[in-house]
Design a protein around this motif. Structure first.
Motif, mmCIF file in Angstrom:
data_model
loop_
_atom_site.group_PDB
_atom_site.id
_atom_site.type_symbol
_atom_site.label_atom_id
_atom_site.label_comp_id
_atom_site.label_asym_id
_atom_site.label_seq_id
_atom_site.Cartn_x
_atom_site.Cartn_y
_atom_site.Cartn_z
ATOM 1 N N THR B 78 -2.635 -7.873 56.962
ATOM 2 C CA THR B 78 -1.800 -7.327 55.888
ATOM 3 C C THR B 78 -2.012 -5.826 55.716
ATOM 4 O O THR B 78 -1.401 -5.211 54.859
ATOM 5 N N ARG B 79 -2.909 -5.227 56.531
ATOM 6 C CA ARG B 79 -3.075 -3.757 56.515
ATOM 7 C C ARG B 79 -2.052 -3.147 57.453
ATOM 8 O O ARG B 79 -1.582 -3.835 58.375
ATOM 9 N N PRO B 80 -1.757 -1.876 57.266
ATOM 10 C CA PRO B 80 -0.805 -1.227 58.183
ATOM 11 C C PRO B 80 -1.231 -1.364 59.649
ATOM 12 O O PRO B 80 -0.401 -1.623 60.513
ATOM 13 N N ILE B 81 -2.535 -1.279 59.897
ATOM 14 C CA ILE B 81 -3.025 -1.294 61.276
ATOM 15 C C ILE B 81 -2.823 -2.647 61.946
ATOM 16 O O ILE B 81 -2.601 -2.741 63.155
ATOM 17 N N GLY B 82 -2.891 -3.735 61.176
ATOM 18 C CA GLY B 82 -2.791 -5.066 61.782
ATOM 19 C C GLY B 82 -1.462 -5.735 61.502
ATOM 20 O O GLY B 82 -1.248 -6.891 61.849
ATOM 21 N N ARG B 83 -0.553 -4.985 60.843
ATOM 22 C CA ARG B 83 0.727 -5.537 60.413
ATOM 23 C C ARG B 83 1.487 -6.222 61.562
ATOM 24 O O ARG B 83 2.147 -7.238 61.367
ATOM 25 N N ASP B 84 1.338 -5.687 62.784
ATOM 26 C CA ASP B 84 2.048 -6.245 63.936
ATOM 27 C C ASP B 84 1.617 -7.674 64.243
ATOM 28 O O ASP B 84 2.375 -8.453 64.803
#
Lengths: 369, 246
Positions: B78-84
């Motif tokens: 749910t963080r920008p870095i792991g959003r993918d």
């Protein structure tokens, strides 16, 4: 204090803000207003770096906001948002104390400040400290939102439609409270709204925006007197002359009034009619100098006496307070079918009068300029 | 009166559970009444208390690892870095919950071998799923305005996570952990098949020897354990939230 320099904000292909430049002075309330999508909220968020400009710069005290650490910057700027602004899992004291907490103030200092602020906004700390946002009314939540923004005593306040979610009656109360608070605190305030009456009530300067551009800026009274173009004319509405009167306070435009004691009314009324209705209204007072009635000049040239018979008045119905707006005064004058409204103190004493002719003149002057 | 009974009932049940596990004569008597005509009522090779300890160890280790890893993974996506990775993790964890635990265990053994470790691994994989699911949905359901407000008062990303997002999602995450642990207690009985010990041992032994008393002993103890765990976590959770609900 705050300066926008050729600021552009684009989202992909859409331009939210199209090259705006303006300056907000210290201790000034600047209201950004316009239809939805005009870029007013976007402009506000550029100040505390919630958004970054695509080009241009926003300066705070001469330094570009981009040169500050965003979190540090935001802790130094009060931010009031519509309704959802309070954190639902924190009680009132925790919400108000959040910025001091982030600034690592000691607990005792934080608690003292929280109570101080709750007092300032007129909520009993003992009663409200432990409440959760869900237990508050809309008006209370908004007051606490303001208190939270003031917690670390920032010089700048950003307010994004802070009273938008409150019913009209409470909104007016909140606006007046805020105006009183601002007179005391003298913050630099950037205020976003789409409510023109709110803007007129609170603003030192109004910036009217449309499609990401500034269409007009200036003092509310000037804008209402001289809309720059058709858009502004439409936006301020057909009753702009009336709205403009809301910018002026009675105390600045009152004249001295003539009063006589009740027991002299019979004699004065019978005085011969010299010039037919050219006399001022005589306000009649009782032994405590409180307004009880009036003698109105008889406009009929052929009348033998100067005044019509004595009329009893209720001070609450005809009188205006010194802090009231001229708009209210005009409404009183029209409502009573008179040529002037008495200005009365809290105790009912006659302080002066506001004349219809003066209001007309003020209006003429504004338009002519 | 009704309220007193309701409050005391779980306590009484848990107390009788304790007596059943630790007092062999009483357990023997109960089982004798329930299953008359058997050769043996008490599993002799290992004490029931010992099996309970093993079971607790299985659940505690795999459960806490799953809770930590599940929450971490849920936060990550749910963080920008792991959003993918968000959609794929969510899909896998939803689908994976439909796998029968026996199958997971059967696949774990060839990979890791017999004993305690593969059971922990299988239980970990199985009980991480509800934690991930609930962490993601708990964090996703937070009003964007609240996060925006947290940013506006000057919180860093980290502070937003720990001061706003996790506290707001805590209830949903805790429910996920609770589900995960309760499922874990039941699933852990299967660990006995691959030699991990625990309450499954006595059940398997009962099945092999056709001794219903053994099977009942293991099953009822595991059931009690699950119930007790659920009750205790539920109580803690409620105490935690009573103050701010409304």
């Amino acid at each position: 204090m705050i300066e926008f320099q050729d600021v552009v904000k684009q989202y992909n292909t859409q331009t939210a803000i199209d090259d705006i430049s303006f300056t907000i002075g210290e201790a000034e309330v600047c209201v950004l207003i316009g239809p939805s999508g005009c870029g007013k909220t976007t402009s506000l968020k550029l100040i505390n770096r919630m958004l970054e400009p695509s080009s241009g710069a926003v300066l705070l005290n001469g330094k570009p906001v981009g040169s500050f650490n965003p979190e540090q910057l935001r802790r130094g700027i009060g931010y009031v948002i519509q309704s959802v602004g309070l954190l639902p899992h924190m009680n009132v004291a925790e919400n108000v104390g959040i910025v001091p907490r982030l600034l690592k103030w000691e607990r005792s200092r934080r608690e003292k400040r929280t109570d101080e602020l709750l007092d300032l906004i007129g909520l009993d700390p003992g009663l409200y400290r432990g409440k959760y946002p869900a237990q508050l009314s809309g008006g209370e939540a908004q007051r606490i939102g303001v208190a939270r923004a003031l917690a670390a005593d920032p010089p700048v306040l950003l307010m994004d439609e802070p009273f938008g979610a409150v019913d009209p009656l409470n909104r007016e109360i909140l606006q007046l409270e805020f105006a009183v608070l601002q007179r005391k605190l003298r913050k630099t305030v950037v205020f976003v709204t789409h409510d023109l009456d709110e803007a007129i009530r609170l603003a030192d300067t109004v910036v009217i925006m449309k499609d990401g551009r500034i269409v007009q800026q200036g003092q509310p009274a000037d804008i209402l007197a001289h809309p720059a173009d058709n858009f502004v004319r439409q936006f301020v509405g057909a009753d702009r002359a009336l709205k403009r009167l809301a910018c002026f306070q009675v105390v600045d435009h009152m004249q001295s009034a003539e009063t006589i004691p009740r027991e002299q009314t019979a004699k004065r009324q019978q005085a011969p009619n010299g010039d037919g209705g050219q006399h001022p209204v005589l306000w009649v007072t009782n032994a405590d100098h409180a307004l009880v009635g009036m003698l109105e000049p008889d406009p009929d040239h052929h009348s033998a006496v100067a005044y019509r018979p004595y009329v009893e008045l209720h001070a609450d119905e005809v009188g205006v307070r010194p802090v009231a707006s001229l708009r209210e005064a005009l409404s009183r004058i029209l409502g009573q079918g008179l040529r002037a409204a008495p200005v009365i103190s809290e105790e009912g004493m006659v302080l002066g009068e506001v004349r219809l002719s003066d209001i007309e003149e003020l209006n003429q002057r504004g338009i002519a300029r | 009166m009704k309220r007193v009974v309701l409050a005391l009932l779980p306590v009484a049940l848990l107390a009788s559970f304790g007596v059943f596990v630790w007092n062999e004569p009483i357990r023997g008597t109960i089982l004798q009444i329930m299953f008359p005509g058997r050769l043996s009522y008490i599993y002799e090779r290992v004490s029931l208390a010992r099996l309970v300890y093993e079971h607790v160890a299985l659940v505690a280790i795999s459960g806490s690892l799953a809770a930590i890893a599940g929450v971490t993974l849920g936060v990550f996506v749910t963080r920008p870095i792991g959003r993918d990775f968000h959609p794929i993790v969510q899909d896998i964890s939803s689908v994976a919950q439909t796998f029968p635990p026996v199958a997971v265990l059967a696949l774990a053994v060839p990979a890791i071998g017999f004993g305690f470790a593969p059971s922990i691994a299988a239980l970990f994989i199985y009980s991480i799923l509800p934690v991930i699911n609930n962490t993601i949905s708990g964090l996703d359901s937070i009003d964007a305005g609240v996060v925006e407000a947290s940013r506006g008062v000057g919180m860093t990303r980290r502070q937003i996570l720990f001061l706003t997002e996790l506290p707001l999602a805590a209830r949903v995450i805790a429910a996920g952990i609770r589900t995960s642990l309760v499922i874990n207690v039941g699933t852990a009985t299967i660990g006995a098949v691959v030699g991990a010990g625990g309450l499954g041992t006595v059940i398997v032994s009962g099945l092999v020897r056709d001794n219903a008393a053994y099977v009942f002993t293991g099953a009822i103890t595991a059931a009690f354990f699950a119930f007790g765990l659920d009750y205790v976590i539920g109580r803690v959770e409620r105490r935690f939230y009573d103050a701010r609900s409304n």
